[in-house]
Structure formats: structure tokens, C-alpha cells
Design a protein around this motif. Structure first.
Motif, PDB file in Angstrom:
ATOM      1  N   LYS A  31      44.169  -4.603  19.971  1.00  0.00           N
ATOM      2  CA  LYS A  31      43.457  -4.830  18.710  1.00  0.00           C
ATOM      3  C   LYS A  31      42.013  -5.194  19.029  1.00  0.00           C
ATOM      4  CE  LYS A  31      47.305  -6.661  15.912  1.00  0.00           C
ATOM      5  NZ  LYS A  31      47.759  -7.853  15.141  1.00  0.00           N
ATOM      6  N   GLN A  32      41.093  -4.511  18.389  1.00  0.00           N
ATOM      7  CA  GLN A  32      39.705  -4.900  18.533  1.00  0.00           C
ATOM      8  C   GLN A  32      39.518  -6.313  18.008  1.00  0.00           C
ATOM      9  OE1 GLN A  32      37.327  -1.869  16.653  1.00  0.00           O
ATOM     10  NE2 GLN A  32      37.640  -0.419  18.312  1.00  0.00           N
ATOM     11  N   ARG A  33      38.665  -7.076  18.671  1.00  0.00           N
ATOM     12  CA  ARG A  33      38.522  -8.487  18.327  1.00  0.00           C
ATOM     13  C   ARG A  33      37.960  -8.695  16.927  1.00  0.00           C
ATOM     14  NH1 ARG A  33      35.716 -11.565  23.324  1.00  0.00           N
ATOM     15  NH2 ARG A  33      35.286 -12.988  21.585  1.00  0.00           N
TER      16      ARG A  33
ATOM     17  N   PRO B   2      52.470   7.227  29.466  1.00  0.00           N
ATOM     18  CA  PRO B   2      51.436   6.562  30.264  1.00  0.00           C
ATOM     19  C   PRO B   2      50.016   6.907  29.808  1.00  0.00           C
ATOM     20  CG  PRO B   2      53.153   7.454  31.678  1.00  0.00           C
ATOM     21  CD  PRO B   2      53.434   7.979  30.297  1.00  0.00           C
ATOM     22  N   SER B   3      49.223   5.864  29.653  1.00  0.00           N
ATOM     23  CA  SER B   3      47.811   6.020  29.297  1.00  0.00           C
ATOM     24  C   SER B   3      47.080   4.781  29.785  1.00  0.00           C
ATOM     25  CB  SER B   3      47.634   6.196  27.786  1.00  0.00           C
ATOM     26  OG  SER B   3      48.087   5.050  27.094  1.00  0.00           O
ATOM     27  N   GLU B   4      45.760   4.810  29.681  1.00  0.00           N
ATOM     28  CA  GLU B   4      44.960   3.686  30.163  1.00  0.00           C
ATOM     29  C   GLU B   4      44.285   2.955  28.995  1.00  0.00           C
ATOM     30  OE1 GLU B   4      44.220   1.589  32.355  1.00  0.00           O
ATOM     31  OE2 GLU B   4      45.574   2.411  33.858  1.00  0.00           O
ATOM     32  N   VAL B   5      43.822   1.768  29.269  1.00  0.00           N
ATOM     33  CA  VAL B   5      43.042   1.017  28.291  1.00  0.00           C
ATOM     34  C   VAL B   5      41.720   1.749  28.077  1.00  0.00           C
ATOM     35  CG1 VAL B   5      41.878  -1.168  27.797  1.00  0.00           C
ATOM     36  CG2 VAL B   5      44.079  -1.165  29.033  1.00  0.00           C
ATOM     37  N   PRO B   6      41.380   2.108  26.826  1.00  0.00           N
ATOM     38  CA  PRO B   6      40.098   2.785  26.600  1.00  0.00           C
ATOM     39  C   PRO B   6      38.951   1.951  27.161  1.00  0.00           C
ATOM     40  CG  PRO B   6      41.453   2.828  24.609  1.00  0.00           C
ATOM     41  CD  PRO B   6      42.148   1.929  25.578  1.00  0.00           C
ATOM     42  N   HIS B   7      38.054   2.617  27.872  1.00  0.00           N
ATOM     43  CA  HIS B   7      36.978   1.892  28.551  1.00  0.00           C
ATOM     44  C   HIS B   7      36.139   1.066  27.586  1.00  0.00           C
ATOM     45  CE1 HIS B   7      34.001   0.992  31.619  1.00  0.00           C
ATOM     46  NE2 HIS B   7      33.050   1.377  30.778  1.00  0.00           N
ATOM     47  N   ASP B   8      35.856   1.634  26.392  1.00  0.00           N
ATOM     48  CA  ASP B   8      34.980   0.914  25.466  1.00  0.00           C
ATOM     49  C   ASP B   8      35.697  -0.193  24.711  1.00  0.00           C
ATOM     50  OD1 ASP B   8      36.514   2.650  24.000  1.00  0.00           O
ATOM     51  OD2 ASP B   8      34.880   3.407  22.756  1.00  0.00           O
ATOM     52  N   TRP B   9      37.001  -0.407  25.002  1.00  0.00           N
ATOM     53  CA  TRP B   9      37.729  -1.516  24.403  1.00  0.00           C
ATOM     54  C   TRP B   9      37.735  -2.732  25.329  1.00  0.00           C
ATOM     55  CZ3 TRP B   9      41.767  -1.245  20.198  1.00  0.00           C
ATOM     56  CH2 TRP B   9      41.500  -0.194  19.321  1.00  0.00           C
TER      57      TRP B   9
ATOM     58  N   PRO C 123      43.664 -11.565  26.519  1.00  0.00           N
ATOM     59  CA  PRO C 123      42.376 -10.906  26.259  1.00  0.00           C
ATOM     60  C   PRO C 123      42.244  -9.666  27.140  1.00  0.00           C
ATOM     61  CG  PRO C 123      42.042 -12.888  27.577  1.00  0.00           C
ATOM     62  CD  PRO C 123      43.498 -12.873  27.186  1.00  0.00           C
ATOM     63  N   VAL C 124      41.596  -8.648  26.625  1.00  0.00           N
ATOM     64  CA  VAL C 124      41.338  -7.427  27.392  1.00  0.00           C
ATOM     65  C   VAL C 124      39.969  -7.567  28.041  1.00  0.00           C
ATOM     66  CG1 VAL C 124      41.019  -4.929  27.282  1.00  0.00           C
ATOM     67  CG2 VAL C 124      42.793  -6.022  25.890  1.00  0.00           C
ATOM     68  N   THR C 125      39.944  -7.634  29.363  1.00  0.00           N
ATOM     69  CA  THR C 125      38.698  -7.791  30.115  1.00  0.00           C
ATOM     70  C   THR C 125      38.348  -6.490  30.825  1.00  0.00           C
ATOM     71  OG1 THR C 125      39.766  -8.506  32.159  1.00  0.00           O
ATOM     72  CG2 THR C 125      39.350 -10.200  30.500  1.00  0.00           C
ATOM     73  N   GLU C 126      37.252  -6.493  31.535  1.00  0.00           N
ATOM     74  CA  GLU C 126      36.833  -5.310  32.287  1.00  0.00           C
ATOM     75  C   GLU C 126      37.853  -4.942  33.359  1.00  0.00           C
ATOM     76  OE1 GLU C 126      34.349  -3.318  31.724  1.00  0.00           O
ATOM     77  OE2 GLU C 126      33.542  -4.499  30.059  1.00  0.00           O
ATOM     78  N   GLU C 127      38.613  -5.930  33.835  1.00  0.00           N
ATOM     79  CA  GLU C 127      39.583  -5.683  34.904  1.00  0.00           C
ATOM     80  C   GLU C 127      40.972  -5.331  34.374  1.00  0.00           C
ATOM     81  OE1 GLU C 127      37.628  -8.561  34.839  1.00  0.00           O
ATOM     82  OE2 GLU C 127      36.165  -7.464  36.080  1.00  0.00           O
TER      83      GLU C 127
ATOM     84  N   GLY D 106      36.720  -5.897  27.127  1.00  0.00           N
ATOM     85  CA  GLY D 106      35.791  -6.962  26.779  1.00  0.00           C
ATOM     86  C   GLY D 106      35.646  -7.201  25.292  1.00  0.00           C
ATOM     87  N   CYS D 107      36.257  -6.346  24.462  1.00  0.00           N
ATOM     88  CA  CYS D 107      36.115  -6.519  23.011  1.00  0.00           C
ATOM     89  C   CYS D 107      37.435  -6.327  22.270  1.00  0.00           C
ATOM     90  CB  CYS D 107      35.052  -5.575  22.453  1.00  0.00           C
ATOM     91  SG  CYS D 107      35.365  -3.833  22.773  1.00  0.00           S
ATOM     92  N   ALA D 108      38.554  -6.606  22.978  1.00  0.00           N
ATOM     93  CA  ALA D 108      39.865  -6.442  22.358  1.00  0.00           C
ATOM     94  C   ALA D 108      40.826  -7.485  22.918  1.00  0.00           C
ATOM     95  CB  ALA D 108      40.406  -5.035  22.611  1.00  0.00           C
ATOM     96  N   ILE D 109      41.957  -7.626  22.235  1.00  0.00           N
ATOM     97  CA  ILE D 109      43.075  -8.400  22.758  1.00  0.00           C
ATOM     98  C   ILE D 109      44.269  -7.467  22.868  1.00  0.00           C
ATOM     99  CG2 ILE D 109      42.249 -10.578  21.778  1.00  0.00           C
ATOM    100  CD1 ILE D 109      44.543 -10.276  19.664  1.00  0.00           C
ATOM    101  N   ALA D 110      45.235  -7.851  23.681  1.00  0.00           N
ATOM    102  CA  ALA D 110      46.469  -7.075  23.833  1.00  0.00           C
ATOM    103  C   ALA D 110      47.632  -7.945  23.408  1.00  0.00           C
ATOM    104  CB  ALA D 110      46.641  -6.633  25.283  1.00  0.00           C
ATOM    105  N   GLU D 111      48.487  -7.413  22.541  1.00  0.00           N
ATOM    106  CA  GLU D 111      49.654  -8.139  22.056  1.00  0.00           C
ATOM    107  C   GLU D 111      50.933  -7.417  22.451  1.00  0.00           C
ATOM    108  OE1 GLU D 111      49.623  -8.455  17.846  1.00  0.00           O
ATOM    109  OE2 GLU D 111      48.043  -9.951  17.766  1.00  0.00           O
ATOM    110  N   GLN D 112      51.963  -8.186  22.684  1.00  0.00           N
ATOM    111  CA  GLN D 112      53.286  -7.600  22.880  1.00  0.00           C
ATOM    112  C   GLN D 112      53.744  -6.965  21.571  1.00  0.00           C
ATOM    113  OE1 GLN D 112      57.244  -9.930  23.167  1.00  0.00           O
ATOM    114  NE2 GLN D 112      56.599  -9.633  25.297  1.00  0.00           N
ATOM    115  N   GLY D 113      54.260  -5.741  21.638  1.00  0.00           N
ATOM    116  CA  GLY D 113      54.808  -5.099  20.457  1.00  0.00           C
ATOM    117  C   GLY D 113      56.072  -5.814  20.020  1.00  0.00           C
ATOM    118  N   ILE D 114      56.080  -6.363  18.810  1.00  0.00           N
ATOM    119  CA  ILE D 114      57.201  -7.165  18.335  1.00  0.00           C
ATOM    120  C   ILE D 114      58.142  -6.305  17.496  1.00  0.00           C
ATOM    121  CG2 ILE D 114      57.867  -9.146  16.902  1.00  0.00           C
ATOM    122  CD1 ILE D 114      56.483  -9.898  19.496  1.00  0.00           C
TER     123      ILE D 114
END
Length: 355
Positions: free
Chosen positions: A120-122, A139-146, A99-103, A148-156
């Protein structure tokens, strides 16, 4: 027999109603924006063509009806977080995820999931929308507005994308259609082909996986399971608790389509294993106007959704079913006026026919 209400009046609802007509079922589709007061009877049945809907007078009435089939399943599978948690609980293979959290940071995701990470947005975000790639090489960062409302998956690094459509009745019996091979372009399904002999060795495993899901949910009706094929293994990508685009070929290629099977199940009618007629192809019509010259192509079946044509919008589909591969290839050639990227989709279908 009781009336069956379909929450949603899009193309899936229309095709459910069409499939129910020969069975003598009374079906009414309801627009998700409707503020009408519906004349629901206590013994009526409610189903849905979609996972989520806004709160309106009509949808609230349907969603609180005692006979809304699978009502508790929709919120569980519509949220990718709870969907993934269900897959993990049932020990069904899926891409490693968090899960993508605030941290959550991109650096930590790359450490845990590798060089390519797909956010992926939830909720929502189908057809390639609601997705964001993180790549260690860029290199980039997790978008701030994502957060708490997204999950992160390994690229398969999958070999190809397949799906299976199954149906479960009220008494727990299950039936399945053959695995379907799918082509997505920019996240949108453009073409499907089924059955394919080379996928037959994976059929039993796919059925076992989907049956485990439907049984755990005490699900009634049609469910679709989209998977990545990695060698001789299947990894679940997405679940759809409804009839599904990759099962549209069953309208031409099976004795009982996915739409009829769903209506049989929710109405409590007998289910039967579908007889597969021949090789089937499906071409999605994405943002292209209708061309009634297509009807001159032997064996073609046109489904036009009567929607306003917009870029990237599904406005119809074409089905073909034949035991004559030369006839199928000729039909694909006659679609060569379709714009880019249909050259890629038609070539893909032709190539799989050749194999």
C-alpha cells in the motif's frame, strides 16, 4: 457563535454544512484549490473533510489557524506508516506489516508475511487505488518506485469487513454508532447495512479500540475505524479522521447523523447518544447517472453530489431505513436497473436482510 470553516468543498463538506444548518451554525466550505484570501476571525473554528490537501493561499491560511481542530492528527493518520506505528504503540490489532525500504525484496516479504502480501502506498490510494499484490504463486518484485513510499501487509483471510463510527467531544466524552457491515467491490464501498444483531457481541470491543485511539490523540469530532472480522476478533484496516462513507446510513437511521455529531463536537455543543431508528441500508452510487425515478421508491432518500459522472467515481448514495424487511427488500428489487456490479451489491444486501 464563531464561524466554522471546512477545509474541502466536496460531498462530505456539503453534508457537514447541511447538518449544521438546523443547529444555526455558520459554516463555510473551502475548495482545496482556492487561492482566495479568507476573512478568518481569531475565534473562528476550522475542521476538514479530508486527510490531505495541497498548499494554496486558502489552505495555508486555514492550516495555520490556531483553532484548527485535530490539525496534528491529519498528517499522522494520512501516512499509513505512522498510522500503523500508532496502532502498534497502542497494542491494537492490525495485519502484520513492514515498511517498504530501498532494500526490501519480494522474497523477504514472503518469508516474513506469507504467500500473499499487499503493498500500500503510504499516502492517498483510497478506493482500491495505490495497492499492489505480491503472490508467491506468481513471482514478481517490489516495484522500484514503491520503495521508500509504501508499506507491506500480510494478506488477511478475513470473514467480512466492518466499520464503526464514533464521536468524541472536547471534554473527552465518547459516543458510538452500531457496527456497520460493508461490501467492497474492486476496493470501492458499494453497500452498507446496520445495525445487525449478530455483530452486537463485537460492539463493546470495537468501541474500546476506537475510544483508545481517540483518547490517545485527544481527538475531537467524528472518526471512523474500518476493520476485518476474523472469527470473533477485529483487526484494524484503516482509520479516517473525519466523517466516513460507511456512516452515511446515519442520515436516515439515527436521531443524530455522523455529520451533525461532528459539527456539534467541533463547535463545542453538547453531544448525545444517537437513537437508532430501524434497519438501515446504504447503496453507493458509483459512476452512474442520477435517475429521479428512484424517488418513487417508498422510504428512499437520495443524496446526489452534483459531480460529473465518471467510471469509478462516487457521485451519490441512497439511504433506506425501515422496520419492515419486506419494504426494504422491495426497494432493492426496484433498483434492478442499476448496471453491473450492482446485482452483486443488491443481492448481498437482500441476503443479509434475510438472515
Amino acid at each position: 457563535m464563531s464561524k466554522i470553516w471546512v477545509l474541502g468543498a466536496g460531498q462530505l463538506g456539503a453534508m457537514l454544512k447541511q447538518a449544521a444548518n438546523p443547529l444555526g451554525l455558520d459554516v463555510e466550505t473551502v475548495d482545496i484549490e482556492s487561492q482566495a484570501q479568507l476573512s478568518l476571525a481569531a475565534d473562528d473554528v476550522v475542521t476538514a473533510e479530508r486527510e490531505e490537501w495541497p498548499s494554496t493561499t486558502a489552505t495555508n491560511q486555514l492550516a495555520t489557524h490556531a483553532n484548527f481542530v485535530n490539525l496534528q492528527t491529519f498528517p499522522q493518520l494520512a501516512d499509513r506508516l505512522t498510522q500503523k506505528q500508532l496502532l502498534d504503540k497502542l497494542e491494537l490489532a492490525t495485519a502484520p506489516w513492514f515498511p517498504v525500504t530501498e532494500e526490501t525484496s519480494a522474497e523477504q516479504l514472503h518469508q516474513d508475511l506469507g504467500e500473499r502480501v499487499l503493498l500500500k502506498q503510504r499516502r492517498g490510494g483510497y478506493d482500491g487505488k495505490g495497492q499492489h499484490w505480491l503472490k508467491a504463486s506468481q513471482p514478481s518484485e517490489v516495484p522500484h518506485d514503491w520503495k521508500g513510499c509504501a508499506i507491506a501487509e500480510q494478506g488477511i483471510g478475513f470473514d467480512e469487513e466492518v466499520s464503526i463510527v464514533g464521536v468524541r467531544g472536547k471534554s473527552g466524552e465518547t459516543y458510538f454508532y452500531p457496527l456497520t457491515l460493508n461490501l467492497h467491490i474492486n476496493g470501492i464501498l458499494y453497500a452498507s447495512i446496520a445495525p445487525l444483531k449478530r455483530l452486537a457481541p463485537l460492539q463493546a470491543k470495537a468501541e474500546e479500540m476506537l475510544a483508545k485511539l481517540m483518547n490517545d490523540l485527544d481527538y475531537v469530532g467524528v472518526m471512523a475505524m474500518e476493520c476485518f472480522r476474523v472469527g470473533d476478533q477485529l483487526m484494524i484496516n484503516e482509520l479516517a479522521p473525519r466523517v466516513h462513507n460507511s456512516g452515511h446510513w446515519t442520515q436516515a437511521g439515527a436521531s443524530v447523523s455522523q455529520f451533525e455529531n461532528h459539527m456539534r463536537a467541533v463547535a463545542g455543543l453538547p453531544l448525545a447518544k444517537a437513537v437508532i431508528k430501524n434497519q438501515s441500508l446504504m447503496v453507493n452510487l458509483i459512476g452512474v447517472p442520477v435517475d429521479y425515478d428512484w424517488l418513487s421508491i417508498p422510504g428512499l432518500e437520495l443524496y446526489w453530489y452534483k459531480k460529473e459522472v465518471r467510471v469509478g467515481r462516487k457521485v451519490g448514495h441512497l439511504n433506506f431505513c425501515s422496520g419492515d424487511q419486506a419494504e426494504l427488500k422491495d426497494a432493492l428489487i426496484k433498483l434492478d436497473k442499476l448496471p453491473t456490479p450492482y446485482n452483486q451489491a443488491l443481492s448481498w444486501l437482500t441476503g443479509h436482510l434475510s438472515h
